[in-house]
Design a protein around this motif. Sequence first.
Motif, mmCIF file in Angstrom:
data_model
loop_
_atom_site.group_PDB
_atom_site.id
_atom_site.type_symbol
_atom_site.label_atom_id
_atom_site.label_comp_id
_atom_site.label_asym_id
_atom_site.label_seq_id
_atom_site.Cartn_x
_atom_site.Cartn_y
_atom_site.Cartn_z
ATOM 1 N N ILE A 66 0.830 -1.209 0.000
ATOM 2 C CA ILE A 66 0.000 0.000 0.000
ATOM 3 C C ILE A 66 0.866 1.261 0.000
ATOM 4 O O ILE A 66 0.513 2.273 -0.605
ATOM 5 N N ILE A 78 1.516 2.165 -3.356
ATOM 6 C CA ILE A 78 0.354 2.744 -4.034
ATOM 7 C C ILE A 78 0.233 4.236 -3.711
ATOM 8 O O ILE A 78 -0.135 5.035 -4.571
ATOM 9 N N TYR A 79 0.573 4.631 -2.461
ATOM 10 C CA TYR A 79 0.592 6.064 -2.130
ATOM 11 C C TYR A 79 1.522 6.815 -3.079
ATOM 12 O O TYR A 79 1.173 7.866 -3.624
ATOM 13 N N LEU A 119 2.539 5.877 -5.958
ATOM 14 C CA LEU A 119 2.002 5.822 -7.324
ATOM 15 C C LEU A 119 0.952 6.907 -7.551
ATOM 16 O O LEU A 119 0.962 7.587 -8.583
ATOM 17 N N VAL A 120 0.063 7.080 -6.559
ATOM 18 C CA VAL A 120 -1.003 8.085 -6.697
ATOM 19 C C VAL A 120 -0.392 9.476 -6.880
ATOM 20 O O VAL A 120 -0.767 10.224 -7.798
ATOM 21 N N VAL A 171 1.369 9.870 -10.245
ATOM 22 C CA VAL A 171 0.419 10.041 -11.352
ATOM 23 C C VAL A 171 -0.157 11.450 -11.335
ATOM 24 O O VAL A 171 -0.296 12.094 -12.390
ATOM 25 N N LEU A 172 -0.467 11.958 -10.131
ATOM 26 C CA LEU A 172 -1.005 13.322 -10.030
ATOM 27 C C LEU A 172 -0.007 14.332 -10.597
ATOM 28 O O LEU A 172 -0.365 15.204 -11.394
ATOM 29 N N LEU A 224 1.350 11.314 2.307
ATOM 30 C CA LEU A 224 0.418 11.454 1.180
ATOM 31 C C LEU A 224 -0.461 12.683 1.353
ATOM 32 O O LEU A 224 -0.697 13.434 0.396
ATOM 33 N N ILE A 236 -0.601 15.804 -1.182
ATOM 34 C CA ILE A 236 -1.809 16.253 -1.895
ATOM 35 C C ILE A 236 -2.115 17.702 -1.553
ATOM 36 O O ILE A 236 -2.521 18.490 -2.405
ATOM 37 N N TYR A 272 0.169 19.781 -3.490
ATOM 38 C CA TYR A 272 -0.198 19.714 -4.902
ATOM 39 C C TYR A 272 -1.338 20.681 -5.233
ATOM 40 O O TYR A 272 -1.421 21.189 -6.344
ATOM 41 N N THR A 273 -2.221 20.950 -4.233
ATOM 42 C CA THR A 273 -3.344 21.854 -4.496
ATOM 43 C C THR A 273 -2.939 23.314 -4.484
ATOM 44 O O THR A 273 -3.742 24.179 -4.837
ATOM 45 N N PHE A 295 -9.433 5.229 -9.189
ATOM 46 C CA PHE A 295 -8.830 6.506 -9.586
ATOM 47 C C PHE A 295 -9.278 6.898 -10.991
ATOM 48 O O PHE A 295 -9.811 7.985 -11.205
ATOM 49 N N LEU A 322 -7.533 20.131 -11.738
ATOM 50 C CA LEU A 322 -6.815 19.910 -10.473
ATOM 51 C C LEU A 322 -7.728 19.268 -9.444
ATOM 52 O O LEU A 322 -7.390 18.271 -8.809
ATOM 53 N N ASN A 357 -8.538 15.657 -10.197
ATOM 54 C CA ASN A 357 -7.419 14.786 -9.830
ATOM 55 C C ASN A 357 -7.396 14.516 -8.336
ATOM 56 O O ASN A 357 -7.201 13.390 -7.901
ATOM 57 N N ILE A 358 -7.612 15.577 -7.568
ATOM 58 C CA ILE A 358 -7.522 15.425 -6.115
ATOM 59 C C ILE A 358 -8.650 14.539 -5.600
ATOM 60 O O ILE A 358 -8.426 13.632 -4.793
ATOM 61 N N LEU A 400 -8.841 1.970 -1.243
ATOM 62 C CA LEU A 400 -7.726 1.116 -0.832
ATOM 63 C C LEU A 400 -7.855 0.706 0.625
ATOM 64 O O LEU A 400 -7.708 -0.472 0.983
#
Lengths: 156, 105
Positions: A63, A66-67, A69-70, A73-74, A147, A151, A154-155, B52, B69, B72-73, B83
């Motif tokens: 897992i 996977i964090y 990976l997310v 991808v973002l 994560l 995120i 990212y915002t 996703f 954006l 995506n979030i 998950l």
Amino acid sequence: MADSDNPIYGPFFGVMGAASAIIFSALGAAYGTAKSGTGIAAMSVMRPELIMKSIIPVVMAGIIAIYGLVVAVLIAGALDEPSKYSLYKGFIHLGAGLAVGFSGLAAGFAIGIVGDAGVRGTAQQPRLFVGMILILIFAEVLGLYGLIVAIYLYTK
Amino acid sequence: MANKNKLNSSGEAASNKQKLKKQRSDDAKDYSSFKIVFFYCSLIVFLPVVTFFCLKSVVLDRFFTLTDLNTNIYSAVGAVLALHLALGLYIYRAYFGGKDSTKTD
């Protein structure tokens, strides 16, 4: 041509962020899988009926990847050519990638060590299972914090 | 001497049969536990990825007011939630399902 806000090397930071997100998370997940895998292999010789319970550290290590990976991808979805991608965005994405990457690395190390000892212990004392799961969840949450920060960055 | 050998061989045959039976039941048990573990592991690996991309395309299709954006979030958060749901299911099954299998042993 590229001005000072949109230099030609701006996307470099974003690319490095996406790459480091998945690379370091995968490193942590690989360490966690390998370390707890040796424990499972040693334990299953005597108690093969506990396989289902003992796979949990391996799943939790997966897992972590996977964090990463997310987030990768973002970030990869937001990458663009230098004229539309400011240096600021590049820094933000690099920060996001490093946040989830190193948190994942730390969480993977914790899961590996706890999973190895926990699985070996569960074979001798089945009541340890609940404790092992709780410790694994707390280790997993370290990756989740990374994560969340990634995120949130990212915002921006 | 010959008689003894005969007895020994019949005893060996019986124990061999028992061993074979035990082996077969062990194999069946292993196969069923492998099926369960494989199902949950593939659920945990593929569910977030599918969530996703599904969420991304569905949210993009239905609510055009959202920016790229935000889409995506939301899809990333949805994937992580899916998950953890799958992980919770697996731990629940391992904890309570594991108890049953040790009881029947």
